[in-house]
Design a protein around this motif. Sequence first.
Motif, short mmCIF file in Angstrom:
data_model
loop_
_atom_site.label_atom_id
_atom_site.label_comp_id
_atom_site.label_asym_id
_atom_site.label_seq_id
_atom_site.Cartn_x
_atom_site.Cartn_y
_atom_site.Cartn_z
N UNK A 82 28.96 27.91 -17.95
CA UNK A 82 27.96 28.50 -17.07
C UNK A 82 27.25 29.66 -17.76
N UNK A 83 28.02 30.49 -18.48
CA UNK A 83 27.42 31.59 -19.22
C UNK A 83 26.44 31.07 -20.28
N UNK A 84 26.84 30.02 -20.98
CA UNK A 84 25.99 29.47 -22.04
C UNK A 84 24.69 28.91 -21.48
N UNK A 85 24.78 28.15 -20.39
CA UNK A 85 23.57 27.57 -19.81
C UNK A 85 22.63 28.66 -19.27
N UNK A 86 23.22 29.72 -18.70
CA UNK A 86 22.40 30.83 -18.20
C UNK A 86 21.68 31.52 -19.35
N UNK A 87 22.40 31.73 -20.46
CA UNK A 87 21.79 32.33 -21.65
C UNK A 87 20.66 31.45 -22.18
N UNK A 88 20.89 30.15 -22.20
CA UNK A 88 19.87 29.22 -22.69
C UNK A 88 18.62 29.26 -21.81
N UNK A 89 18.81 29.31 -20.49
CA UNK A 89 17.68 29.38 -19.57
C UNK A 89 16.90 30.68 -19.74
N UNK A 90 17.61 31.82 -19.76
CA UNK A 90 16.94 33.11 -19.88
C UNK A 90 16.21 33.23 -21.21
N UNK A 91 16.78 32.66 -22.26
CA UNK A 91 16.16 32.73 -23.57
C UNK A 91 14.87 31.93 -23.69
N UNK A 92 14.66 30.97 -22.80
CA UNK A 92 13.48 30.11 -22.89
C UNK A 92 12.50 30.29 -21.74
N UNK A 93 12.72 31.29 -20.89
CA UNK A 93 11.83 31.48 -19.76
C UNK A 93 10.42 31.87 -20.20
N UNK A 94 10.32 32.70 -21.25
CA UNK A 94 9.00 33.16 -21.71
C UNK A 94 8.51 32.39 -22.93
N UNK A 95 9.05 31.19 -23.14
CA UNK A 95 8.67 30.39 -24.29
C UNK A 95 9.89 30.05 -25.12
N UNK A 96 9.74 29.12 -26.05
CA UNK A 96 10.90 28.68 -26.84
C UNK A 96 11.51 29.83 -27.65
N UNK A 97 12.84 29.90 -27.64
CA UNK A 97 13.56 30.87 -28.44
C UNK A 97 14.72 30.14 -29.10
N UNK A 98 14.47 29.54 -30.27
CA UNK A 98 15.49 28.66 -30.87
C UNK A 98 16.78 29.36 -31.25
N UNK A 99 16.72 30.65 -31.62
CA UNK A 99 17.96 31.32 -32.04
C UNK A 99 18.85 31.63 -30.86
N UNK A 100 18.28 32.07 -29.75
CA UNK A 100 19.08 32.26 -28.54
C UNK A 100 19.63 30.92 -28.07
N UNK A 101 18.79 29.88 -28.17
CA UNK A 101 19.23 28.54 -27.76
C UNK A 101 20.37 28.06 -28.64
N UNK A 102 20.32 28.34 -29.93
CA UNK A 102 21.41 27.94 -30.82
C UNK A 102 22.70 28.69 -30.50
N UNK A 103 22.59 29.99 -30.23
CA UNK A 103 23.78 30.76 -29.85
C UNK A 103 24.40 30.18 -28.57
N UNK A 104 23.54 29.83 -27.63
CA UNK A 104 24.04 29.23 -26.40
C UNK A 104 24.67 27.87 -26.66
N UNK A 105 24.08 27.10 -27.59
CA UNK A 105 24.64 25.79 -27.92
C UNK A 105 26.03 25.92 -28.53
N UNK A 106 26.23 26.92 -29.38
CA UNK A 106 27.57 27.17 -29.94
C UNK A 106 28.57 27.46 -28.82
N UNK A 107 28.14 28.26 -27.83
CA UNK A 107 29.02 28.59 -26.72
C UNK A 107 29.31 27.36 -25.87
N UNK A 108 28.31 26.49 -25.71
CA UNK A 108 28.52 25.22 -25.01
C UNK A 108 29.59 24.39 -25.71
#
Length: 409
Positions: A82-108
Amino acid sequence: MWRTLHPNVKTRITTSFLSRMVGSMVFPFMAIYFTAHLGAALAGTLLLAAGVVQFLAGLYGGALADALGRRRTLLTGEGLKLLAFTLMLLGNLDGPNPWVTFAALLLVNVSGGLINPAAEAMLVDVSTPETRTFMYAVNYWAVNLSILIGTLVGGWLYRDHFTLLLGLLVGMSVLTAALCFALMTETRAASPTARTDLGLRPLARSYAQVVTDRPFLLFVLGGICILSIEFTRTNFIAVHLAQAFPTADWLGVTLDGVRAASVLTAVNTLLIVTFTAPVARWLTGRDPRRPMHTGFALFALGFAALAFSTHLPTLIAATVILSVGELLYVPTRQALLADLIPEDRRGAYLATHGQVFTISKWVAALGLPLGVAVGGAGMGVALLTLGALGSLLTALALRRTAGAGLARA
């Protein structure tokens, strides 16, 4: 039969279906996401690193499930997810953010390493040899249906509604975590020596026991052979069809090799979803070994035909044959796997077995250069050989557990 299953089993199948359905709307497209924003070379490196993290987390998650208990480990994983998906969502709200998305993917991937071994061990804890074939058949049906729905929806929404899909991931994660918390009960109490059991040395000793268990190791090697056949679908067979399939009209639709591969995958998935229930009823109460080995043979035969044929009716017939094999071998092999595992180390054993998928993908990747060297007919022979070897290794593993050997489970 569904009503007779343990509540933990029904909850796990339900939450797995919901998670995979929404996850399949997003994660199959991660390679496209990272390639678009970071380039193909860096994207490939990041996804490889994520796979390594998942591999290591799965091994440690198995030890946690044995030491801390199934429910506690699973709920920890659900919280991290749940924490990872929330981080992924917040990181992409204002446009793509691949590094935040990758950090979230590691947590997933870390969360999956905790959830999967614990959930698999819990399923074995609360099932019996008589109910396992049906339980695994229903679970396999749910997995295939969820992936089918998720992939179709994700294909339509990914490009223009990525943040909506991430929002669905967060919402579904809240729901599945709540269901697990409310409905699942503990099936293994925490070990009195849990704190010391989680050190690196005890962890190494635990897995040393696993890899020196010869029947289990033979069973794992047999599984690698069989799953390596399946993963050629997205390696050699996909390339073979893309390059050699002649453009054809089918039901008014023009098919090239890529579209033909998609049609064959859809036929396979629809057959699995449609016939899992009747096949599961037929398998219930039968000795699982004979249908499992029959399934291995049909599975290898179907994929061998896909490896060299470019004739559409032949390809469809081969897909039907391999689908029947899949229906026969998946639930029966899973049921027999449970009989090989010592009760006190189910988490570690199932975490080790979970790496079959990773290793099989590596083996299947070798099919590309091998196929160039030996051609389609040679690859067909190679796949039949893998099927025969997988069946032989599995038979040897189960023969070694005859009599007293099975009593340990």
